[in-house]
Write a protein that holds these residues in place. Structure first.
Motif, short mmCIF file in Angstrom:
data_model
loop_
_atom_site.label_atom_id
_atom_site.label_comp_id
_atom_site.label_asym_id
_atom_site.label_seq_id
_atom_site.Cartn_x
_atom_site.Cartn_y
_atom_site.Cartn_z
N PHE A 170 0.83 -1.20 0.00
CA PHE A 170 0.00 0.00 0.00
C PHE A 170 0.87 1.26 0.00
CE2 PHE A 170 -2.34 3.36 2.27
CZ PHE A 170 -3.49 3.43 1.49
N ASN A 171 2.01 1.17 0.69
CA ASN A 171 2.92 2.32 0.78
C ASN A 171 3.94 2.37 -0.35
OD1 ASN A 171 1.75 3.32 3.15
ND2 ASN A 171 3.08 2.10 4.47
N GLY A 172 3.73 1.50 -1.34
CA GLY A 172 4.60 1.52 -2.51
C GLY A 172 5.98 0.91 -2.30
N LEU A 173 6.12 0.07 -1.27
CA LEU A 173 7.40 -0.56 -0.98
C LEU A 173 7.40 -2.01 -1.49
CD1 LEU A 173 7.96 0.68 2.68
CD2 LEU A 173 9.23 1.42 0.66
N ALA A 174 8.46 -2.40 -2.16
CA ALA A 174 8.55 -3.76 -2.71
C ALA A 174 9.29 -4.66 -1.74
CB ALA A 174 9.28 -3.74 -4.05
N PRO A 175 8.66 -5.75 -1.28
CA PRO A 175 9.34 -6.70 -0.39
C PRO A 175 10.59 -7.25 -1.07
CG PRO A 175 7.00 -7.18 -0.54
CD PRO A 175 7.28 -6.17 -1.59
N ASN A 176 11.63 -7.51 -0.28
CA ASN A 176 12.85 -8.09 -0.84
C ASN A 176 12.95 -9.58 -0.51
OD1 ASN A 176 13.66 -8.18 1.84
ND2 ASN A 176 15.00 -6.40 1.68
N VAL A 177 14.06 -10.19 -0.85
CA VAL A 177 14.25 -11.63 -0.63
C VAL A 177 14.11 -11.98 0.85
CG1 VAL A 177 15.90 -13.54 -0.79
CG2 VAL A 177 15.67 -11.95 -2.69
N ILE A 178 14.66 -11.12 1.71
CA ILE A 178 14.60 -11.38 3.16
C ILE A 178 13.16 -11.37 3.64
CG2 ILE A 178 15.24 -10.47 5.43
CD1 ILE A 178 17.83 -9.44 4.12
N THR A 179 12.38 -10.39 3.17
CA THR A 179 10.97 -10.29 3.57
C THR A 179 10.21 -11.56 3.19
OG1 THR A 179 11.15 -7.97 2.86
CG2 THR A 179 8.99 -8.72 3.57
N TYR A 180 10.34 -11.95 1.92
CA TYR A 180 9.63 -13.15 1.45
C TYR A 180 10.13 -14.41 2.16
CZ TYR A 180 7.05 -10.98 -2.43
OH TYR A 180 6.17 -10.24 -3.18
N SER A 181 11.44 -14.53 2.31
CA SER A 181 12.01 -15.73 2.94
C SER A 181 11.51 -15.89 4.37
CB SER A 181 13.54 -15.67 2.93
OG SER A 181 14.02 -15.69 1.61
N THR A 182 11.42 -14.77 5.08
CA THR A 182 10.93 -14.79 6.46
C THR A 182 9.49 -15.30 6.51
OG1 THR A 182 12.36 -12.92 7.04
CG2 THR A 182 10.50 -13.36 8.50
N LEU A 183 8.66 -14.78 5.63
CA LEU A 183 7.25 -15.20 5.60
C LEU A 183 7.09 -16.65 5.17
CD1 LEU A 183 5.54 -12.03 4.11
CD2 LEU A 183 4.95 -13.12 6.28
N ILE A 184 7.84 -17.05 4.17
CA ILE A 184 7.76 -18.44 3.67
C ILE A 184 8.16 -19.41 4.77
CG2 ILE A 184 8.86 -20.10 2.08
CD1 ILE A 184 8.90 -17.71 0.02
N ASP A 185 9.22 -19.09 5.50
CA ASP A 185 9.67 -19.95 6.60
C ASP A 185 8.59 -20.06 7.68
OD1 ASP A 185 11.89 -21.45 7.96
OD2 ASP A 185 11.61 -19.87 9.45
N SER A 211 13.66 -23.60 3.62
CA SER A 211 12.41 -23.44 4.37
C SER A 211 11.28 -24.20 3.69
CB SER A 211 12.04 -21.95 4.48
OG SER A 211 12.98 -21.26 5.24
N LEU A 212 11.21 -24.05 2.37
CA LEU A 212 10.16 -24.73 1.61
C LEU A 212 10.32 -26.25 1.69
CD1 LEU A 212 7.80 -23.63 -0.07
CD2 LEU A 212 9.20 -23.90 -2.11
N LEU A 213 11.54 -26.72 1.52
CA LEU A 213 11.83 -28.15 1.59
C LEU A 213 11.50 -28.72 2.97
CD1 LEU A 213 15.23 -28.22 -0.34
CD2 LEU A 213 13.10 -29.30 -1.09
N ASP A 214 11.85 -27.97 4.00
CA ASP A 214 11.58 -28.43 5.37
C ASP A 214 10.08 -28.55 5.61
OD1 ASP A 214 12.62 -29.13 8.02
OD2 ASP A 214 11.67 -27.28 8.70
N GLY A 215 9.34 -27.56 5.14
CA GLY A 215 7.89 -27.60 5.29
C GLY A 215 7.29 -28.80 4.58
N MET A 216 7.79 -29.10 3.38
CA MET A 216 7.28 -30.24 2.61
C MET A 216 7.62 -31.56 3.31
SD MET A 216 8.36 -28.75 -1.14
CE MET A 216 7.53 -29.94 -2.19
#
Length: 322
Positions: free
Chosen positions: A111-126, A158-163
């Motif tokens: 909403f604030n026009g900020l693009a999540p980076n690899v760290i942001t996505y990796s944290t959420l995915i984990d 993270s993805l592999l561990d979840g699977m």
């Protein structure tokens, strides 16, 4: 707090920010807060780097109420949160298992026009994988790739561990091949995740095959990797193999830890070999380790177990002075 004038240094905003960051990374958030208060009292206006450093310290310690207050103060003082700020908050909420809050912050970023980076996505995915929300984790994985972000080895792991934790071991193998096809090299954690997945799925041989292939991949097994296979052997009742592997650990300069000993002791107890288990307890004590609660309760249960011989019961009573 030490006075800077004693060493003839006049601190500026960068100096204060560096000190706050240093104290926070060292876990001394209280001291960092004191520096923050001191600098503001002296008329220095915190910038985004100062705020982000202290906010990250709060988040790492799980002090999310304090982090929220600081975020509000930032905005109040006209300092706009950036990707680093949001990523720290998202990480804090994920560690606190408040994933809904983390997801809300992600929407706020957009909403604030900020693009999540690899760290942001990796944290959420984990966090999503740990919360068994694999479908949503996969969606975010695809979303980050669609935005031109390349998942790193932590994201893939993270993805592999979840699977694997959800019994999707064959799908995990396919995913690892996809990982390799992108040029990402699996690390010891990747292989350990797969080994554990195979062992938990009662596919010990495949887990052992990965383990024995590690040297050819120029990877040195660590204590975590060894413990996975020791546990796998014990689960299958292959105690001789487990014992040999523990000896191999020591020969290879990888010292068994408390988890190693508790695992193999429990293996011998499940196999009704009380004497061997007690031998290992002695070795464990010499090394400064202790039986965990589960191991201790197993020993105590043998005192009343009709399948255990009277001589073994007497030995247990004497050993534990019951």
């Amino acid at each position: 707090m030490a006075s800077f004038t004693l060493i003839n240094i006049t601190p500026d905003i960068q100096t204060y920010s560096m000190l706050i960051d240093m104290y926070c990374k060292d876990g001394k958030v209280g001291e960092a807060r004191d520096i923050f208060v001191h600098m503001t009292e002296r008329g220095f206006v915190p910038d985004i780097i100062t705020y982000s450093a202290l906010l990250d310290g709060y988040c790492l310690r799980g002090e999310m109420d304090e982090a929220e207050k600081l975020m509000d103060l930032m905005v109040e003082n006209g300092c706009k949160p950036n990707v680093v700020t949001y990523s720290s908050l998202i990480n804090g909420y994920c560690k606190a298992k408040k994933i809904d809050k983390a997801l809300g912050l992600l929407q706020e970023m957009h909403f604030n026009g900020l693009a999540p980076n690899v760290i942001t996505y990796s944290t959420l995915i984990d966090a999503l994988c740990k919360d068994n929300q694999l479908k949503l984790a996969h969606q975010f994985f695809k979303e980050m790739e669609a935005h031109g972000l390349k998942p790193n080895v932590i994201t893939w792991n993270s993805l592999l561990d979840g699977m694997c934790k959800n019994g999707q071991i064959d799908e995990a193998i396919v995913t690892m091949k996809q990982m390799e096809s992108t040029g990402m090299v699996p690390d010891i954690i990747t292989y350990s995740i797969l080994m554990d997945g195979f062992c938990e799925a009662n596919r010990l041989r495949e887990g052992v095959d990965i383990f024995t292939s590690l040297p050819a991949k120029c990877l040195q097994p660590n204590v975590f990797s060894y413990n996975i296979i020791v546990k796998g052997y014990c689960k299958e009742g292959l105690l001789d193999e487990a014992t040999k592997l523990v000896q191999e650990m020591e020969d290879n300069g990888c010292s068994p830890n408390e988890c190693t000993y508790n695992t193999i002791i429990k293996g011998y107890l499940y196999g009704k070999d009380v004497r061997k288990a007690l031998e290992l307890v002695s070795t464990m004590r010499i090394k400064g380790f202790a039986a965990d609660a589960h191991t201790a309760s197993l020993f105590l249960s043998f005192i009343t177990d009709h399948a255990v011989s009277d001589s073994d019961k007497a030995l247990l009573r004497k050993y534990f002075e019951i």
